[in-house]
Design a protein around this motif. Structure first.
Motif, short mmCIF file in Angstrom:
data_model
loop_
_atom_site.label_atom_id
_atom_site.label_comp_id
_atom_site.label_asym_id
_atom_site.label_seq_id
_atom_site.Cartn_x
_atom_site.Cartn_y
_atom_site.Cartn_z
N SER A 148 0.84 -1.19 0.00
CA SER A 148 0.00 0.00 0.00
C SER A 148 0.87 1.23 0.00
CB SER A 148 -0.90 0.05 1.23
OG SER A 148 -1.21 -1.23 1.68
N VAL A 169 -2.21 -1.18 -3.57
CA VAL A 169 -1.92 -1.43 -4.98
C VAL A 169 -1.87 -2.92 -5.27
CG1 VAL A 169 -0.34 -0.89 -6.86
CG2 VAL A 169 -0.59 0.69 -4.98
N GLY A 216 -2.23 0.65 -13.42
CA GLY A 216 -2.80 0.75 -12.09
C GLY A 216 -3.25 -0.59 -11.54
N GLY A 269 -1.27 -3.00 -10.63
CA GLY A 269 -0.32 -3.51 -9.65
C GLY A 269 0.83 -4.30 -10.25
N THR A 325 4.22 -2.60 -9.80
CA THR A 325 4.60 -2.61 -8.38
C THR A 325 5.21 -3.96 -8.00
OG1 THR A 325 2.76 -1.13 -8.00
CG2 THR A 325 3.76 -2.13 -6.07
N ARG A 366 -6.84 -4.86 -10.47
CA ARG A 366 -7.00 -4.27 -9.14
C ARG A 366 -6.13 -4.94 -8.08
NH1 ARG A 366 -12.92 -4.72 -9.33
NH2 ARG A 366 -13.64 -3.32 -10.95
N GLY A 367 -4.84 -5.12 -8.40
CA GLY A 367 -3.91 -5.60 -7.39
C GLY A 367 -3.95 -7.09 -7.14
#
Lengths: 262, 355
Positions: free
Chosen positions: B14, B20, B41, B43, B46, B211-212
């Protein structure tokens, strides 16, 4: 349309004239052969330049300016660069924003106030009338210029370059030495030049903290104009302007090099 | 996977209040080419940043080669990273860039020279060794970045949209080159992309992020033919999503009624209930025009658009309220807008997806 253009030109020229008129007034007097600092100039000579470079007070002040200027440049560049590295592009927390403001404060705090404070403090630590004292005083006002310049360059460096270096096996110190600092060099150089120029030009703080042995060129000009108004001042001013133009050229060159690099 | 090389265990990340990545588990085998695919976006980047060590997970553990690495700094992870913007050092020449990782490892000068030469030859850039990165084209810069990331023989190569900045032709060439390097050097590659065709052509496995979280993971053909959710079906390739209600189930086949009243047969793979509603994914290239197929579903539809694509035609056909996209080869007789046609497809081409 033409009226607008004409008035722009007029105001522009008037502003430029306003800014450089004092220079136009003083520079020719550097070449007078009279002992008085006034017009009309009876004849031309370079006697005041000779005076400047041979009279021991002037010689001394030039050497002092160079010693103090170099000391200030070194100290301010190191401190300012380290400060800028610390302030770099973090999501500016309130604490860091405050610190950044404090770094830039000497730019706006009246020099007289700083001068009084420094004299009191330096007296306690035996730093008044020493080179180190003057260098520290000048560094205080020079650091903001370094911080601003280095910060501007650092913010333009892609973080991924440093990440790439780290992923390729470079320790944080090596990343700093081999990637960050070389890329920040143009900003560090212009910061250093600004620091030197600031020190060269500084009078107020010098009046407060310097003793007779640390008279800088600017300080010497200041007292000369009060005591005997010798045209040597004009010669000194001429040297100053020449130095400034030189610095401006170096700055422009280093900026140009930076743009070519990126 | 029996013996994964990289293992992400319940990894979350996060940034402030924004989560994320959430509770992610992922195993990557040695020598595998895995693509992390998803919209921006989702994830995926990341994850890559956490593998490289530029970000630390908020919770969870990352293992590589049997060691826990999530708190190890990047320079001790021995992973090659290739960035979208290449991230070449602008103040060094091409050969200095490529030599950098070897110098960091204190290799002797002669060895460095030799290996740099080999690495540059591998990416066909031997003649440009003394240039600066700014004097190279985008494709050449990316080759240098590849050589730099591979020269120290890292255990894993992480690629963050490495081809995103290249034009189409160059991108396709580089895709083949990277695939070739992967096979030749037996590299483990984690490849982040938002380009689904890139993921399909290059990967051993694809993980679809949304969505992660991983929405689906599997071989490219599995993901394309058997998308598990609506999101995956729409993200990978083009598809027709058709809703209907299950009428009856017999053996391996279910009868589904479409909103307009027409009925189709589908193969039941998942747990379907009679009277339940289903969402079907039908790939445009599976639908045939003309109804000559034998044991298939047949739908009558009116053509509302015909688009010429060179190698194929793309039709939009309306049946009641449902618009269906059909990809067909050009051997079809000329079709005109408004014409009524029979569309046919096999029950096995209707794939049930979760909404």
């Amino acid at each position: 349309m033409n009226v607008l253009r004409f008035s722009k030109l007029l105001f522009g020229s008037a502003t430029v004239f306003f800014l450089i008129a004092p220079l136009i007034a003083i520079l020719p007097l550097a070449f007078t052969d009279s002992v008085f600092l006034n017009y009309p100039i009876p004849g031309y000579s370079t006697r005041w330049f000779e005076e400047l470079f041979t009279a021991s007070v002037w010689q001394r002040s030039i050497v002092n300016s160079l010693i103090i200027g170099c000391g200030t440049t070194l100290l301010a560049t190191i401190l300012g660069t380290v400060g800028a590295l610390g302030l770099r592009d973090r999501q500016l927390s309130p604490v860091l924003t405050t610190i950044k403001t404090i770094f830039l404060l000497p730019m706006v705090v009246p020099a007289v106030v700083l001068g009084v404070g420094m004299q009191l403090m330096f007296a306690r630590y035996g730093l008044t009338n020493t080179y180190l004292g003057v260098i520290i005083a000048h560094t205080v006002v020079a650091v903001p210029f370094v911080v601003v310049n280095v910060l501007a360059v650092l913010q333009g460096i892609d973080r991924r370059l440093e990440q790439a270096a780290a992923s390729l096996g470079a320790t944080p110190v090596t990343v700093l030495k081999q990637v960050t600092l070389p890329l920040a060099l143009p900003g560090i150089v212009s910061g250093a030049i600004f620091a030197f120029a600031t020190s060269l030009d500084e009078v107020v703080l010098t009046l407060f903290v310097a003793g007779p042995n640390q008279r800088t060129l600017a300080r010497q000009m200041f007292s000369t104009i009060r005591e005997n108004i010798s045209p040597a001042i004009a010669a000194a001013a001429f040297v100053f302007i020449l130095g400034t133009i030189l610095i401006a050229i170096v700055l422009k060159f280093s900026r140009g090099a930076k743009q070519a690099n990126i | 996977m029996s013996n994964p090389f990289i293992r992400l265990e319940d990894v979350s990340k996060s940034f402030g209040l924004l989560t994320v990545v959430e509770g992610l588990n992922l195993e990557i085998g040695k020598g595998e080419f895995i693509s992390l695919l998803g919209p921006s976006g989702s994830g995926k980047t990341t994850i890559l940043m956490m593998l490289a060590g530029f970000e630390n997970p908020t919770s969870g553990a990352i293992w590589a080669g049997g060691k826990r690495i999530d708190s190890l700094p990047p320079h001790r992870r021995n992973m090659g990273v290739v960035f979208q913007n290449y991230a070449l050092f602008p103040h060094m020449t091409v050969s200095e860039n490529v030599a950098f990782p070897l110098k960091m490892r204190g290799r002797p000068g002669a060895e460095v020279t030799e290996r740099v030469g080999k690495a540059l030859d591998m990416v066909q850039l031997g003649s440009l060794a003394e240039r600066r990165p700014s004097q190279l084209s985008g494709g050449q810069q990316q080759r240098v970045a590849l050589a730099r990331a591979l020269i120290f023989e890292p255990e894993v190569v992480l690629m963050d949209e490495p081809l995103g900045a290249l034009d189409k032709q160059l991108r396709e060439q580089m895709q083949l080159d990277i695939r070739d390097l992967h096979r030749r050097l037996e590299l483990t590659i984690v490849f982040v992309t938002h380009d689904q065709s890139e993921a399909l052509t290059m990967s051993d496995r694809i993980a679809i992020f949304n969505r992660g979280q991983i929405e689906q993971i599997g071989k490219p053909s599995d993901i394309y033919d058997h998308p598990s959710t609506q999101f995956v079906a729409e993200f990978i390739g083009e598809t027709n999503l058709v809703r209907g209600s299950v009428q009856s189930i017999e053996g391996g086949t279910a009868r589904v009624q479409l909103p307009g009243g027409q009925e189709v047969f589908i193969e039941t793979a998942t747990d379907l209930r009679p009277n339940g509603s289903v969402c079907l994914s039908i790939r445009p290239e599976r639908i045939k025009v003309g109804g000559r197929e034998v044991a298939g579903n047949k739908i009558t539809a009116a053509i509302s658009d015909v688009v010429y694509h060179g190698d194929h035609l793309r039709l939009v056909a309306r049946s009641d309220s449902q618009a269906l996209v059909v990809k067909t080869d050009r051997s079809q007789p000329t079709l005109s807008i408004g014409e009524e046609v029979q569309l046919s497809f096999l029950p096995s081409d209707c794939w049930v997806v979760r909404p």
